[in-house]
Design an enzyme around this catalytic site. Structure first.
Site, PDB file in Angstrom:
ATOM      1  N   CYS A 282     -39.192  10.985  -0.436  1.00  0.00           N
ATOM      2  CA  CYS A 282     -38.067  11.164   0.495  1.00  0.00           C
ATOM      3  C   CYS A 282     -38.208  10.352   1.783  1.00  0.00           C
ATOM      4  CB  CYS A 282     -37.936  12.640   0.851  1.00  0.00           C
ATOM      5  SG  CYS A 282     -37.503  13.653  -0.557  1.00  0.00           S
TER       6      CYS A 282
HETATM    7  N1  LIG Z   1     -39.356  16.184  -4.431  1.00  0.00           N
HETATM    8  C1  LIG Z   1     -38.931  16.503  -3.211  1.00  0.00           C
HETATM    9  O1  LIG Z   1     -39.686  16.972  -2.387  1.00  0.00           O
HETATM   10  C2  LIG Z   1     -37.471  16.325  -2.828  1.00  0.00           C
HETATM   11  C3  LIG Z   1     -37.011  16.963  -1.676  1.00  0.00           C
HETATM   12  C4  LIG Z   1     -35.700  16.828  -1.302  1.00  0.00           C
HETATM   13  C5  LIG Z   1     -34.845  16.039  -2.062  1.00  0.00           C
HETATM   14  N2  LIG Z   1     -35.304  15.401  -3.177  1.00  0.00           N
HETATM   15  C6  LIG Z   1     -34.356  14.600  -3.944  1.00  0.00           C
HETATM   16  O2  LIG Z   1     -34.003  15.322  -5.111  1.00  0.00           O
HETATM   17  C7  LIG Z   1     -33.785  14.409  -6.196  1.00  0.00           C
HETATM   18  C8  LIG Z   1     -34.699  14.757  -7.351  1.00  0.00           C
HETATM   19  O3  LIG Z   1     -36.043  14.610  -6.919  1.00  0.00           O
HETATM   20  P1  LIG Z   1     -37.268  15.219  -7.707  1.00  0.00           P
HETATM   21  O4  LIG Z   1     -38.431  15.117  -6.790  1.00  0.00           O
HETATM   22  O5  LIG Z   1     -36.930  16.543  -8.286  1.00  0.00           O
HETATM   23  O6  LIG Z   1     -37.414  14.128  -8.882  1.00  0.00           O
HETATM   24  P2  LIG Z   1     -38.264  14.284 -10.216  1.00  0.00           P
HETATM   25  O7  LIG Z   1     -38.554  12.907 -10.676  1.00  0.00           O
HETATM   26  O8  LIG Z   1     -39.374  15.256 -10.018  1.00  0.00           O
HETATM   27  O9  LIG Z   1     -37.240  14.958 -11.232  1.00  0.00           O
HETATM   28  C9  LIG Z   1     -36.091  14.334 -11.699  1.00  0.00           C
HETATM   29  C10 LIG Z   1     -35.892  14.742 -13.146  1.00  0.00           C
HETATM   30  O10 LIG Z   1     -34.671  14.149 -13.596  1.00  0.00           O
HETATM   31  C11 LIG Z   1     -34.840  13.736 -14.945  1.00  0.00           C
HETATM   32  N3  LIG Z   1     -33.818  12.750 -15.243  1.00  0.00           N
HETATM   33  C12 LIG Z   1     -33.777  11.446 -14.934  1.00  0.00           C
HETATM   34  N4  LIG Z   1     -32.620  10.905 -15.360  1.00  0.00           N
HETATM   35  C13 LIG Z   1     -31.919  11.887 -15.938  1.00  0.00           C
HETATM   36  C14 LIG Z   1     -30.640  11.936 -16.573  1.00  0.00           C
HETATM   37  N5  LIG Z   1     -29.857  10.869 -16.632  1.00  0.00           N
HETATM   38  N6  LIG Z   1     -30.253  13.112 -17.085  1.00  0.00           N
HETATM   39  C15 LIG Z   1     -31.052  14.207 -17.025  1.00  0.00           C
HETATM   40  N7  LIG Z   1     -32.253  14.220 -16.434  1.00  0.00           N
HETATM   41  C16 LIG Z   1     -32.673  13.074 -15.895  1.00  0.00           C
HETATM   42  C17 LIG Z   1     -36.265  13.231 -14.995  1.00  0.00           C
HETATM   43  O11 LIG Z   1     -36.781  13.239 -16.311  1.00  0.00           O
HETATM   44  C18 LIG Z   1     -36.976  14.255 -14.093  1.00  0.00           C
HETATM   45  O12 LIG Z   1     -37.469  15.352 -14.826  1.00  0.00           O
HETATM   46  C19 LIG Z   1     -34.015  13.011  -5.623  1.00  0.00           C
HETATM   47  O13 LIG Z   1     -32.807  12.489  -5.191  1.00  0.00           O
HETATM   48  C20 LIG Z   1     -34.906  13.279  -4.438  1.00  0.00           C
HETATM   49  O14 LIG Z   1     -34.781  12.272  -3.447  1.00  0.00           O
HETATM   50  C21 LIG Z   1     -36.604  15.552  -3.591  1.00  0.00           C
END
Ligand SMILES: NC(=O)c1ccc[n+]([C@@H]2O[C@H](COP(=O)([O-])OP(=O)(O)OC[C@H]3O[C@@H](n4cnc5c(N)ncnc54)[C@H](O)[C@@H]3O)[C@@H](O)[C@H]2O)c1
Length: 441
Positions: A282
């Site tokens: 992030c």
């Molecule tokens: N991790 C954090 O601390 C955090 C905090 C706030 C916001 N975010 C935001 O939240 C969002 C997700 O982050 P995350 O950390 O959970 O990512 P992550 O990589 O842990 O999880 C994303 C998931 O989406 C799946 N995926 C990818 N393409 C896909 C599709 N087309 N259809 C279905 N599933 C699909 C992946 O296999 C994965 O399991 C991002 O935009 C990130 O910037 C993350």
């Protein structure tokens, strides 16, 4: 947002009833650090939840009640799966049976620092094939202002469904802070903004079933911008702390002592700390979504660029510290064994995405050092085409220098101080100790 009552028409009223009575079938697309905790929270609130992920490995583990996300224990997950409240699939046909969908897919930057919308686009295209009247869709992935209106909405309306009447669309920024024992999905206030007042109202109603506080705002763009303000605020303040650290280093002042003393001011100051560089999915990335967007409107995001530059220098500064410390001990970096303590991007988590440890390790390796690491949360690390296996902490006994990059709570710091001959501490983890062996950032 003004506190006016929103009049809902038939489709919205039906959905609102299903949400209130927990009969709504909830879907979460993307079962990662954000999506899995949300799916669990909704299942705990009594909804039937279906998680959809492109990763078969993840859906299989969810269906086996086996969590891979640090903040969710298998003890919490397994009973929800066993009772039928939560299941996972790779098949988007499940969307046909759902009433709500939260999209939590990745939003990385391309090498050129342009937003990579491909995960959002592909998830939305799959949802669009199966969308039906009466659905609520909420984008949670961090992104630039305008994404929900300009990218998601046109994809979902291609079959003649009208937003605010036939289906409902919102943006709600995710604020999860992995590893934070105090604030987790349920008690972090949730901001939500919809394409229409009915959309916002349904988004508010949906989250308020499971989360303690919901903060409605007037539009998707405001909600998108909220997240970018929060993360830009953090990135720039860390940049300032890092620049102050560089200044203090030059004029021989302990920056940690300065910040701790300044933090005693009960108003008008909030402490941020220097470190080896930014990490995670992030803070190093999200502000560039904003600068990319504003550049198109003719505004340079100067604070972001400057903080990005300073934060990007920190791994080099750490490596300079290591080199100087070794030189003082009459050892060149080339040929030295350097043991890194902590490779996750922050304490007590297992996520190495964008971790500054990787930069520091690569820089030291390129200078000819043998680089090893210890991290109780990261047993194997893929670096520069090689899989490294974590060393036990005691291995530091034979290292020429230890470098604390991530201050995991489980490190045995007194033992480290005893065993190591030299320690570069980038996190002030050894604050309690005084020793000539310690070189602080
Ligand atoms: N991790 C954090 O601390 C955090 C905090 C706030 C916001 N975010 C935001 O939240 C969002 C997700 O982050 P995350 O950390 O959970 O990512 P992550 O990589 O842990 O999880 C994303 C998931 O989406 C799946 N995926 C990818 N393409 C896909 C599709 N087309 N259809 C279905 N599933 C699909 C992946 O296999 C994965 O399991 C991002 O935009 C990130 O910037 C993350």
């Amino acid at each position: 947002m003004a506190d006016t009552e929103v009049i809902l028409d038939t489709a919205a009223k039906d959905l609102a009833d299903r949400i209130r009575s927990r009969r709504a079938r909830v879907g979460v697309v993307g079962l990662g650090y954000v999506g899995l905790p949300l799916a669990v929270e909704m299942a705990k609130a009594g909804f039937h939840v279906t998680g959809i992920d492109v990763s078969e490995a993840k859906t299989e583990r969810v269906n086996a009640g086996d969590s891979y996300v640090g903040d969710i224990s298998s003890k919490t997950l397994a009973p929800l799966v066993e009772s039928g409240k939560l299941r996972a699939t790779t098949d988007f046909a499940a969307v046909r049976e759902l009433d709500t969908i939260n999209i939590c897919v990745p939003t990385p930057l391309r090498k050129t620092k342009d937003p990579d919308m491909s995960f959002i686009v592909s998830a939305c295209e799959e949802i669009a094939k199966n969308i039906h009247s009466g659905m609520l869709v909420i984008l949670e992935s961090t992104t630039y202002p305008g994404t929900t209106d300009e990218v998601v909405l046109p994809t979902l309306t291609h079959n003649g469904l009208e937003v605010g009447r036939d289906f409902f669309l919102c943006f709600s920024p995710e604020r999860v802070d992995p590893g934070n024992p105090k604030f987790q999905t349920a008690n972090i206030p949730k901001v939500v903004g919809g394409c229409t007042p009915a959309c916002t109202e349904l988004g508010r109603l949906f989250y308020s079933q499971a989360l303690e506080t919901v903060v409605p705002v007037s539009s998707t763009r405001v909600a998108e911008m909220v997240k970018l303000l929060e993360n830009t605020f953090r990135m720039i303040n860390i940049g300032l702390a890092n620049e102050i650290a560089l200044m203090c280093d030059r004029i021989h002042i302990n920056v940690w002592e300065v910040i701790d003393a300044a933090a005693t001011k009960p108003f008008g100051f909030m402490p941020f700390y220097p470190g080896p560089g930014l990490g995670g999915h992030c803070i190093p990335i999200d502000p560039f979504y904003l600068s990319w967007k504003t550049k198109q409107a003719g505004i340079e995001a100067r604070f972001i660029e400057l903080a990005g530059y300073i934060n990007g220098q920190m791994p080099h500064f750490v490596v300079d510290k290591v080199r100087d410390a070794l030189n003082d001990a009459s050892k060149p970096v080339r040929g030295s064994r350097i043991q890194i303590f902590g490779v996750a991007y922050k304490r007590d988590i297992d996520d190495v995405r964008e971790s500054p440890a990787l930069d520091v390790m690569l820089l030291l390796k390129r200078m000819g050092a043998t680089v090893t690491y210890s991290d109780p949360h990261v047993p194997v690390l893929h670096l520069d085409g090689v899989n490294l296996v974590a060393e036990p902490q005691e291995a530091v006994q034979t290292a020429d220098c230890a470098v604390i990059i991530t201050d995991h709570a489980s490190f045995d710091y007194p033992a480290l101080l005893q065993r190591a001959c030299l320690i570069v501490d980038t996190r002030n983890a050894l604050k309690r100790f005084q020793s000539d062996k310690i070189v602080r950032l």
